[in-house]
Motif scaffolding. Structure first.
Motif, PDB file in Angstrom:
ATOM      1  N   GLU A 104       0.716  -1.309   0.050  1.00 11.29           N
ATOM      2  CA  GLU A 104      -0.111  -0.006  -0.016  1.00 11.29           C
ATOM      3  C   GLU A 104       0.868   1.310   0.050  1.00 11.29           C
ATOM      4  O   GLU A 104       0.698   2.295  -0.785  1.00 11.29           O
ATOM      5  N   ASN A 105       1.949   1.148   0.801  1.00  6.62           N
ATOM      6  CA  ASN A 105       2.622   2.607   0.726  1.00  6.62           C
ATOM      7  C   ASN A 105       4.110   2.296   0.683  1.00  6.62           C
ATOM      8  O   ASN A 105       4.941   2.985   0.940  1.00  6.62           O
ATOM      9  N   SER A 106       4.458   1.390  -0.323  1.00  7.82           N
ATOM     10  CA  SER A 106       5.787   0.986  -0.763  1.00  7.82           C
ATOM     11  C   SER A 106       5.622   0.341  -2.089  1.00  7.82           C
ATOM     12  O   SER A 106       4.537   0.399  -2.490  1.00  7.82           O
ATOM     13  N   VAL A 107       6.956  -0.140  -2.532  1.00  6.34           N
ATOM     14  CA  VAL A 107       6.936  -0.746  -3.909  1.00  6.34           C
ATOM     15  C   VAL A 107       7.499  -1.904  -3.711  1.00  6.34           C
ATOM     16  O   VAL A 107       8.433  -2.384  -2.856  1.00  6.34           O
ATOM     17  N   THR A 108       7.552  -2.944  -5.014  1.00  8.10           N
ATOM     18  CA  THR A 108       8.086  -4.286  -4.834  1.00  8.10           C
ATOM     19  C   THR A 108       8.813  -4.116  -6.403  1.00  8.10           C
ATOM     20  O   THR A 108       8.467  -3.645  -7.226  1.00  8.10           O
ATOM     21  N   TYR A 109       9.608  -5.237  -6.454  1.00 12.54           N
ATOM     22  CA  TYR A 109      10.466  -5.203  -7.805  1.00 12.54           C
ATOM     23  C   TYR A 109       9.692  -6.145  -8.478  1.00 12.54           C
ATOM     24  O   TYR A 109       9.279  -7.372  -8.335  1.00 12.54           O
ATOM     25  N   ASN A 110       9.419  -5.810  -9.849  1.00  6.76           N
ATOM     26  CA  ASN A 110       8.793  -6.587 -10.911  1.00  6.76           C
ATOM     27  C   ASN A 110       9.754  -7.035 -11.889  1.00  6.76           C
ATOM     28  O   ASN A 110      10.358  -6.462 -12.781  1.00  6.76           O
ATOM     29  N   LYS A 111      10.075  -8.562 -11.596  1.00  2.90           N
ATOM     30  CA  LYS A 111      11.054  -9.091 -12.419  1.00  2.90           C
ATOM     31  C   LYS A 111      10.843  -9.037 -14.170  1.00  2.90           C
ATOM     32  O   LYS A 111      11.650  -8.758 -14.662  1.00  2.90           O
ATOM     33  N   THR A 112       9.524  -9.111 -14.363  1.00  2.00           N
ATOM     34  CA  THR A 112       9.108  -9.223 -15.831  1.00  2.00           C
ATOM     35  C   THR A 112       9.253  -7.775 -16.446  1.00  2.00           C
ATOM     36  O   THR A 112      10.000  -7.504 -17.424  1.00  2.00           O
ATOM     37  N   GLY A 114      11.193  -5.399 -15.111  1.00  2.00           N
ATOM     38  CA  GLY A 114      12.352  -4.777 -14.385  1.00  2.00           C
ATOM     39  C   GLY A 114      12.402  -3.614 -13.815  1.00  2.00           C
ATOM     40  O   GLY A 114      13.438  -2.696 -13.787  1.00  2.00           O
ATOM     41  N   ILE A 115      11.431  -3.292 -13.183  1.00  2.00           N
ATOM     42  CA  ILE A 115      11.150  -1.910 -12.705  1.00  2.00           C
ATOM     43  C   ILE A 115      10.564  -2.332 -11.004  1.00  2.00           C
ATOM     44  O   ILE A 115       9.981  -3.207 -10.644  1.00  2.00           O
ATOM     45  N   ILE A 189      -5.113 -21.682 -12.496  1.00  4.70           N
ATOM     46  CA  ILE A 189      -4.004 -20.655 -12.603  1.00  4.70           C
ATOM     47  C   ILE A 189      -3.079 -20.854 -13.707  1.00  4.70           C
ATOM     48  O   ILE A 189      -2.991 -21.913 -14.460  1.00  4.70           O
ATOM     49  N   SER A 190      -2.440 -19.973 -14.353  1.00  5.85           N
ATOM     50  CA  SER A 190      -1.863 -19.707 -15.347  1.00  5.85           C
ATOM     51  C   SER A 190      -0.750 -18.873 -15.604  1.00  5.85           C
ATOM     52  O   SER A 190      -0.299 -18.278 -14.696  1.00  5.85           O
ATOM     53  N   THR A 191       0.104 -18.733 -16.883  1.00  2.00           N
ATOM     54  CA  THR A 191       1.059 -17.582 -17.105  1.00  2.00           C
ATOM     55  C   THR A 191       0.592 -16.628 -17.908  1.00  2.00           C
ATOM     56  O   THR A 191       1.264 -16.043 -18.594  1.00  2.00           O
ATOM     57  N   THR A 192      -0.942 -16.456 -18.087  1.00  2.00           N
ATOM     58  CA  THR A 192      -1.355 -15.566 -18.844  1.00  2.00           C
ATOM     59  C   THR A 192      -1.304 -13.973 -18.623  1.00  2.00           C
ATOM     60  O   THR A 192      -1.173 -13.055 -19.405  1.00  2.00           O
ATOM     61  N   ASN A 193      -0.689 -13.808 -17.527  1.00  2.00           N
ATOM     62  CA  ASN A 193      -0.533 -12.381 -16.881  1.00  2.00           C
ATOM     63  C   ASN A 193       0.817 -11.930 -17.422  1.00  2.00           C
ATOM     64  O   ASN A 193       2.001 -12.380 -17.047  1.00  2.00           O
ATOM     65  N   LYS A 194       0.797 -11.395 -18.605  1.00  2.00           N
ATOM     66  CA  LYS A 194       2.057 -10.971 -19.435  1.00  2.00           C
ATOM     67  C   LYS A 194       3.120 -10.102 -18.580  1.00  2.00           C
ATOM     68  O   LYS A 194       4.163  -9.938 -18.889  1.00  2.00           O
ATOM     69  N   GLN A 195       2.715  -9.319 -17.695  1.00  2.00           N
ATOM     70  CA  GLN A 195       3.461  -8.475 -16.909  1.00  2.00           C
ATOM     71  C   GLN A 195       4.132  -8.866 -15.655  1.00  2.00           C
ATOM     72  O   GLN A 195       4.917  -8.321 -15.010  1.00  2.00           O
ATOM     73  N   GLU A 196       3.720 -10.302 -15.604  1.00  2.00           N
ATOM     74  CA  GLU A 196       4.408 -11.094 -14.343  1.00  2.00           C
ATOM     75  C   GLU A 196       4.772 -12.508 -14.641  1.00  2.00           C
ATOM     76  O   GLU A 196       4.797 -13.343 -13.905  1.00  2.00           O
TER      77      GLU A 196
END
Length: 222
Positions: A104-112, A114-115, A189-196
């Motif tokens: 909520e008040n922070s960020v996390t690293y998105n490997k896909t 790269g940010i 569940i699948s890998t259809t979420n392209k941004q993750e």
């Protein structure tokens, strides 16, 4: 001398007697009226006294009866208001593991991508093709498919509370407006979420309350 005094007293008594008789004769009407008024006053006072005693007795009876009346009305007022239903979600992936938390008040690293970015949901890892379950009773609000999120199902639980399931292969039999029970299968569940997709097969799970995204832990840990 004694005879003279006797005669004088006798004359006086006769005079007084005549004066009294004359007074009564002249004022008889007023004397009778005064007597009637006095009698009426006494009777009125007695009537008022008796009525006060009766009214006091009635009041005491009412007061006593009210004090001994079963406390049905008061017990109704004292009845506690039924506690609101506690909404408790089940984990939407059986034996799933949360590996990416709500930020909520922070960020996390998105490997896909790269940010570092905000993550307004939780990611739940499971085996590919593991069932995705409806977390709570509700109605299907939307079924959408797009390039970034894959297939997304939104379930309306009422009271402006929604659960959102992204990156899944939806069950073909599901339709918008369909009523669901907690634990009903929504898809896999699948890998259809392209941004993750670099995170592997997982479910991206979000909860909206009153139009804002909130931490799903609020209801998963209810």
């Amino acid at each position: 001398f004694n005879i003279q005094r006797f005669l004088i007293h006798k004359k006086r008594r006769i005079f007084m007697k005549k004066s009294v008789q004359t007074f009564f004769k002249q004022n008889a009407f007023y004397l009778i009226l005064a007597f009637v008024i006095c009698v009426g006053t006494v009777i009125g006072a007695l009537v008022i006294t008796n009525s006060n005693k009766k009214s006091t007795g009635v009041f005491n009876e009412v007061e006593n009866s009210s004090s001994t009346t079963p406390a049905s009305s008061s017990s109704k007022k004292d009845d506690p208001t039924p506690a609101p239903t506690v909404i408790k979600f089940i984990m939407p992936v059986a034996n799933g593991e949360i590996f990416n938390a709500f930020t909520e008040n922070s960020v996390t690293y998105n490997k896909t991508l790269g940010i570092y970015t905000g993550h307004m949901g939780i990611d739940i890892k499971g085996e590919e093709n593991a069932n995705v379950l409806c977390c709570y009773d509700g109605k299907i609000e939307k079924i959408e498919t797009n390039y970034l999120y894959g297939t997304v199902i939104t379930v309306n639980h009422g009271s402006n509370l929604y659960s959102v399931y992204s990156s899944l292969e939806a069950d073909d039999t599901l339709t918008v407006g369909q009523q669901l029970k907690q634990g009903d299968i929504l898809g896999k569940i699948s890998t259809t979420n392209k941004q993750e997709y670099k995170d592997g097969a997982h479910l991206h799970f979000e909860v909206l309350e009153n139009g804002a995204k909130i931490n799903p832990d609020k209801y998963l840990n209810a």
